[in-house]
Design a protein around this motif. Structure first.
Motif, mmCIF file in Angstrom:
data_model
loop_
_atom_site.group_PDB
_atom_site.id
_atom_site.type_symbol
_atom_site.label_atom_id
_atom_site.label_comp_id
_atom_site.label_asym_id
_atom_site.label_seq_id
_atom_site.Cartn_x
_atom_site.Cartn_y
_atom_site.Cartn_z
ATOM 1 N N GLY A 146 0.797 -1.220 0.000
ATOM 2 C CA GLY A 146 0.000 0.000 0.000
ATOM 3 C C GLY A 146 0.825 1.262 0.000
ATOM 4 N N ASN A 147 2.057 1.186 0.513
ATOM 5 C CA ASN A 147 2.959 2.328 0.443
ATOM 6 C C ASN A 147 3.615 2.397 -0.931
ATOM 7 N N HIS A 148 4.329 3.486 -1.159
ATOM 8 C CA HIS A 148 5.029 3.659 -2.429
ATOM 9 C C HIS A 148 6.538 3.523 -2.223
ATOM 10 N N LEU A 149 7.201 3.042 -3.254
ATOM 11 C CA LEU A 149 8.640 2.799 -3.165
ATOM 12 C C LEU A 149 9.404 4.074 -2.829
ATOM 13 N N GLY A 150 8.912 5.206 -3.303
ATOM 14 C CA GLY A 150 9.573 6.468 -3.015
ATOM 15 C C GLY A 150 9.655 6.787 -1.537
ATOM 16 N N GLN A 151 8.718 6.246 -0.743
ATOM 17 C CA GLN A 151 8.756 6.460 0.703
ATOM 18 C C GLN A 151 9.955 5.740 1.324
ATOM 19 N N VAL A 152 10.251 4.553 0.816
ATOM 20 C CA VAL A 152 11.419 3.796 1.285
ATOM 21 C C VAL A 152 12.695 4.575 0.955
ATOM 22 N N SER A 153 12.782 5.014 -0.301
ATOM 23 C CA SER A 153 13.967 5.737 -0.768
ATOM 24 C C SER A 153 14.177 7.028 0.019
ATOM 25 N N LYS A 154 13.099 7.770 0.241
ATOM 26 C CA LYS A 154 13.197 9.047 0.954
ATOM 27 C C LYS A 154 13.673 8.841 2.384
ATOM 28 N N ALA A 155 13.175 7.796 3.046
ATOM 29 C CA ALA A 155 13.576 7.548 4.431
ATOM 30 C C ALA A 155 15.065 7.249 4.532
ATOM 31 N N ILE A 156 15.587 6.489 3.571
ATOM 32 C CA ILE A 156 17.023 6.187 3.542
ATOM 33 C C ILE A 156 17.823 7.471 3.351
ATOM 34 N N GLN A 157 17.426 8.256 2.354
ATOM 35 C CA GLN A 157 18.144 9.501 2.062
ATOM 36 C C GLN A 157 18.103 10.466 3.243
ATOM 37 N N ASP A 158 16.928 10.640 3.820
ATOM 38 C CA ASP A 158 16.789 11.600 4.909
ATOM 39 C C ASP A 158 17.681 11.236 6.086
ATOM 40 N N TYR A 159 17.708 9.947 6.444
ATOM 41 C CA TYR A 159 18.497 9.532 7.597
ATOM 42 C C TYR A 159 19.987 9.746 7.336
ATOM 43 N N ALA A 160 20.443 9.398 6.140
ATOM 44 C CA ALA A 160 21.865 9.577 5.804
ATOM 45 C C ALA A 160 22.248 11.055 5.783
ATOM 46 N N GLU A 161 21.429 11.859 5.128
ATOM 47 C CA GLU A 161 21.775 13.277 4.979
ATOM 48 C C GLU A 161 21.623 14.037 6.290
ATOM 49 N N ASP A 162 20.733 13.576 7.163
ATOM 50 C CA ASP A 162 20.623 14.190 8.488
ATOM 51 C C ASP A 162 21.917 14.024 9.286
ATOM 52 N N HIS A 163 22.708 12.997 8.923
ATOM 53 C CA HIS A 163 23.992 12.769 9.583
ATOM 54 C C HIS A 163 25.167 13.332 8.778
#
Length: 258
Positions: free
Chosen positions: A141-158
């Motif tokens: 039910g979710n979209h693949l872009g949500q997975v990708s965004k979560a990975i990017q956000d966590y990495a870039e937040d660090h």
């Protein structure tokens, strides 16, 4: 884009492949020590996999010459095993796949050898957690872009760079199937996830720039600024709830909250 939905029987076969892969990574982990060559590590991995009546997924894939991809420090992925010796302070990433009873599994781990800097340890930890942040959204039910965004956000937040030239992928009867799984948010929402999709999700995170280049061997990909990179990957099955992580032992499959 033809995305296969795995049946319960196919998922069971993939789990059997993944069980061999889990053991192979455990065997390798014991062998990654100062003074060992990457070629020796590769030989140990291949011997173990073949002892289980399985075959290494990567050997011969697109012409790759070895069973394992072993990448050290600034090498991001696709390092070719050689007579290079592991040194004190190295970050050693091992990407490995297993083909068994018609199905592939794929997982990568990064190892700290000896006296590794605190900065490199943190990079490893954040890279692993990027995977767990991403799979919180890997449900039907979710979209693949949500997975990708979560990975990017966590990495870039660090403060880290997220490699854009490479990505995760679907997996099953072939090592690489649709869909591609970027570790950064592409335009649009991406495909809608469905139960039974099998995905290899693999954050490749750099201490510095996200930019990479390929060495003259046409395989080894390194960071453009020469700073270290880390790699963490598991094969998962999308469900209506938390995903099934095939390539982790049962006692470590819970989704981490970071």
């Amino acid at each position: 884009m033809a995305i296969s939905i795995k049946t319960e029987h196919e998922i069971q076969l993939m789990q059997e492949s993944a069980n061999i892969l889990i053991e192979a990574h455990d065997v390798i982990a014991e062998y990654i020590k100062i003074g060992k060559t990457t070629k020796e590590i590769d030989a140990v991995a291949e011997k173990f996999i073949r002892s289980k009546n399985a075959t290494p997924s990567f050997k011969g894939l697109y012409g790759f010459p070895a069973a394992t991809c072993i990448s050290i420090n600034e090498e991001v992925v696709h390092g070719i095993p050689s007579n290079r010796q592991i040194k004190d302070g190295d970050l050693v990433s091992v990407d490995l796949g297993v083909y068994f009873q018609g199905f592939h599994s794929d997982a990568a781990r990064t190892h700290a050898v000896g006296n590794v800097s605190p900065e490199s340890i943190k990079l490893m930890q954040v890279t692993e957690q990027c995977f767990f942040e991403g799979i919180k959204y890997a449900k039907a039910g979710n979209h693949l872009g949500q997975v990708s965004k979560a990975i990017q956000d966590y990495a870039e937040d660090h403060g880290y760079g997220v490699v854009r030239d490479l990505c995760g992928h679907g997996i099953g009867r072939a090592v690489h199937e649709d869909p591609q799984v970027p570790n950064y948010k592409p335009p649009g929402r991406g495909i809608k996830l469905k139960a039974g999709m099998a995905l290899a999700i693999e954050p490749m995170i750099n201490m510095g720039t996200w930019q990479v280049r390929t060495l003259s061997d046409n395989w080894t990909i390194i960071t453009r600024d020469g700073l270290p990179s880390a790699h963490y990957e598991n094969t998962i099955i999308v469900t209506d709830g938390d995903p099934l992580i095939l390539t982790l032992r049962a006692d470590t499959k819970e989704v981490k909250n970071g």
